[in-house]
Design a protein around this motif. Structure first.
Motif, PDB file in Angstrom:
ATOM      1  N   SER A 194      -5.043  -8.954 -12.448  1.00 11.06           N
ATOM      2  CA  SER A 194      -5.127  -8.248 -11.178  1.00 11.06           C
ATOM      3  C   SER A 194      -5.407  -6.771 -11.417  1.00 11.06           C
ATOM      4  N   SER A 195      -6.095  -6.140 -10.469  1.00 14.25           N
ATOM      5  CA  SER A 195      -6.418  -4.720 -10.622  1.00 14.25           C
ATOM      6  C   SER A 195      -5.594  -3.817  -9.709  1.00 14.25           C
ATOM      7  N   VAL A 196      -4.749  -4.397  -8.857  1.00 16.01           N
ATOM      8  CA  VAL A 196      -3.880  -3.604  -7.982  1.00 16.01           C
ATOM      9  C   VAL A 196      -2.515  -4.270  -7.870  1.00 16.01           C
ATOM     10  N   ASN A 197      -1.510  -3.449  -7.574  1.00 13.62           N
ATOM     11  CA  ASN A 197      -0.180  -3.967  -7.252  1.00 13.62           C
ATOM     12  C   ASN A 197      -0.148  -4.252  -5.761  1.00 13.62           C
ATOM     13  N   ILE A 198       0.442  -5.368  -5.387  1.00 13.95           N
ATOM     14  CA  ILE A 198       0.498  -5.770  -3.982  1.00 13.95           C
ATOM     15  C   ILE A 198       1.933  -6.108  -3.623  1.00 13.95           C
ATOM     16  N   ILE A 199       2.360  -5.667  -2.440  1.00 18.32           N
ATOM     17  CA  ILE A 199       3.661  -6.049  -1.898  1.00 18.32           C
ATOM     18  C   ILE A 199       3.445  -6.462  -0.445  1.00 18.32           C
ATOM     19  N   LEU A 200       4.167  -7.483  -0.019  1.00 21.99           N
ATOM     20  CA  LEU A 200       4.037  -7.960   1.359  1.00 21.99           C
ATOM     21  C   LEU A 200       4.764  -7.021   2.315  1.00 21.99           C
ATOM     22  N   LEU A 201       4.185  -6.831   3.497  1.00 20.21           N
ATOM     23  CA  LEU A 201       4.798  -5.998   4.529  1.00 20.21           C
ATOM     24  C   LEU A 201       6.188  -6.521   4.882  1.00 20.21           C
ATOM     25  N   ARG A 202       6.355  -7.832   4.920  1.00 21.49           N
ATOM     26  CA  ARG A 202       7.651  -8.448   5.216  1.00 21.49           C
ATOM     27  C   ARG A 202       8.710  -7.993   4.211  1.00 21.49           C
ATOM     28  N   VAL A 203       8.334  -7.892   2.931  1.00 25.99           N
ATOM     29  CA  VAL A 203       9.266  -7.467   1.884  1.00 25.99           C
ATOM     30  C   VAL A 203       9.603  -5.984   2.051  1.00 25.99           C
ATOM     31  N   VAL A 204       8.603  -5.173   2.358  1.00 24.21           N
ATOM     32  CA  VAL A 204       8.842  -3.743   2.596  1.00 24.21           C
ATOM     33  C   VAL A 204       9.852  -3.572   3.723  1.00 24.21           C
ATOM     34  N   ASN A 205       9.703  -4.363   4.777  1.00 25.58           N
ATOM     35  CA  ASN A 205      10.652  -4.298   5.894  1.00 25.58           C
ATOM     36  C   ASN A 205      12.045  -4.771   5.471  1.00 25.58           C
ATOM     37  N   GLU A 206      12.110  -5.841   4.681  1.00 23.91           N
ATOM     38  CA  GLU A 206      13.404  -6.379   4.241  1.00 23.91           C
ATOM     39  C   GLU A 206      14.162  -5.411   3.350  1.00 23.91           C
ATOM     40  N   ILE A 207      13.451  -4.662   2.505  1.00 19.23           N
ATOM     41  CA  ILE A 207      14.138  -3.719   1.609  1.00 19.23           C
ATOM     42  C   ILE A 207      14.287  -2.351   2.272  1.00 19.23           C
ATOM     43  N   GLN A 208      13.921  -2.270   3.551  1.00 20.31           N
ATOM     44  CA  GLN A 208      14.075  -1.075   4.379  1.00 20.31           C
ATOM     45  C   GLN A 208      13.362   0.135   3.779  1.00 20.31           C
ATOM     46  N   ALA A 209      12.102  -0.071   3.382  1.00 21.72           N
ATOM     47  CA  ALA A 209      11.299   1.015   2.823  1.00 21.72           C
ATOM     48  C   ALA A 209      10.092   1.324   3.706  1.00 21.72           C
ATOM     49  N   ASN A 210      10.132   0.901   4.984  1.00 17.56           N
ATOM     50  CA  ASN A 210       8.997   1.108   5.884  1.00 17.56           C
ATOM     51  C   ASN A 210       8.656   2.592   6.041  1.00 17.56           C
ATOM     52  N   ASP A 211       9.658   3.471   5.973  1.00 14.27           N
ATOM     53  CA  ASP A 211       9.402   4.895   6.136  1.00 14.27           C
ATOM     54  C   ASP A 211       8.659   5.498   4.950  1.00 14.27           C
ATOM     55  N   LYS A 212       8.550   4.761   3.844  1.00 12.92           N
ATOM     56  CA  LYS A 212       7.855   5.251   2.660  1.00 12.92           C
ATOM     57  C   LYS A 212       6.378   4.843   2.632  1.00 12.92           C
ATOM     58  N   VAL A 213       5.968   3.985   3.564  1.00 10.51           N
ATOM     59  CA  VAL A 213       4.587   3.500   3.596  1.00 10.51           C
ATOM     60  C   VAL A 213       3.672   4.587   4.147  1.00 10.51           C
ATOM     61  N   ILE A 214       2.611   4.875   3.403  1.00 10.04           N
ATOM     62  CA  ILE A 214       1.576   5.805   3.838  1.00 10.04           C
ATOM     63  C   ILE A 214       0.442   4.960   4.404  1.00 10.04           C
ATOM     64  N   PRO A 215       0.180   5.049   5.722  1.00 13.73           N
ATOM     65  CA  PRO A 215      -0.870   4.216   6.321  1.00 13.73           C
ATOM     66  C   PRO A 215      -2.230   4.476   5.668  1.00 13.73           C
ATOM     67  N   LYS A 216      -2.878   3.405   5.269  1.00 10.92           N
ATOM     68  CA  LYS A 216      -4.196   3.515   4.644  1.00 10.92           C
ATOM     69  C   LYS A 216      -4.834   2.129   4.657  1.00 10.92           C
ATOM     70  N   ALA A 217      -5.864   1.968   5.466  1.00  7.02           N
ATOM     71  CA  ALA A 217      -6.565   0.682   5.532  1.00  7.02           C
ATOM     72  C   ALA A 217      -7.622   0.631   4.448  1.00  7.02           C
ATOM     73  N   GLN A 218      -7.545  -0.404   3.649  1.00  6.44           N
ATOM     74  CA  GLN A 218      -8.484  -0.593   2.547  1.00  6.44           C
ATOM     75  C   GLN A 218      -8.704  -2.088   2.398  1.00  6.44           C
ATOM     76  N   SER A 219      -9.904  -2.493   2.095  1.00  9.82           N
ATOM     77  CA  SER A 219     -10.208  -3.912   1.919  1.00  9.82           C
ATOM     78  C   SER A 219      -9.973  -4.312   0.469  1.00  9.82           C
ATOM     79  N   LEU A 220      -9.192  -5.371   0.275  1.00  7.86           N
ATOM     80  CA  LEU A 220      -8.976  -5.936  -1.058  1.00  7.86           C
ATOM     81  C   LEU A 220      -9.646  -7.301  -1.106  1.00  7.86           C
ATOM     82  N   SER A 221     -10.364  -7.562  -2.171  1.00  6.75           N
ATOM     83  CA  SER A 221     -11.066  -8.839  -2.323  1.00  6.75           C
ATOM     84  C   SER A 221     -10.453  -9.649  -3.447  1.00  6.75           C
TER      85      SER A 221
END
Length: 120
Positions: A28-55
């Motif tokens: 793999s060329s990128v690290n990926i985490i699911l939004l559901r997991v980010v919400n579960e670990i209560q780190a939503n405030d650390k997410v920097i919005p950025k839309a990018q296409s991953l293939s």
């Protein structure tokens, strides 16, 4: 004897939370985490919005919701890990790529389903 072709899947301490079903993927060329997991670990405030296409290798694509830098803890190795956040239904909670493997100085052995840490 049938060869073992299973992926290397571990549990990992991410942002002070034990996260199961973490895929160690040296291809793999990128690290990926699911939004559901980010919400579960209560780190939503650390997410920097950025839309990018991953293939993917199967030519499927997904747009990211953003990026987040989270501390990962593996056998005493603490690493700030930048992950792309996606909202998708996949088999793994986190996918960690080749640079993460190199940053914490480990060697993944999918045949034996272990990660080797250097020690004295």
């Amino acid at each position: 004897m049938i060869p073992d072709n299973d992926e290397l899947v571990i549990s990992l301490l991410v942002y002070d939370t034990n996260v199961k079903r973490v895929l160690i993927d040296p291809d793999s060329s990128v690290n990926i985490i699911l939004l559901r997991v980010v919400n579960e670990i209560q780190a939503n405030d650390k997410v920097i919005p950025k839309a990018q296409s991953l293939s993917g290798f199967d030519n499927s694509s997904v747009f990211t919701k953003g990026e987040v830098v989270l501390a990962t803890f593996a056998e005493g190795a603490i690493n700030d890990t930048k992950c792309h956040v996606i909202d998708a239904d996949i088999a793994y909670n986190v996918i960690l790529e080749r640079p993460w493997i190199h940053d914490i100085d480990v060697v993944p052995f999918s045949l034996h389903q272990v990660i080797k840490f250097p020690s004295q």
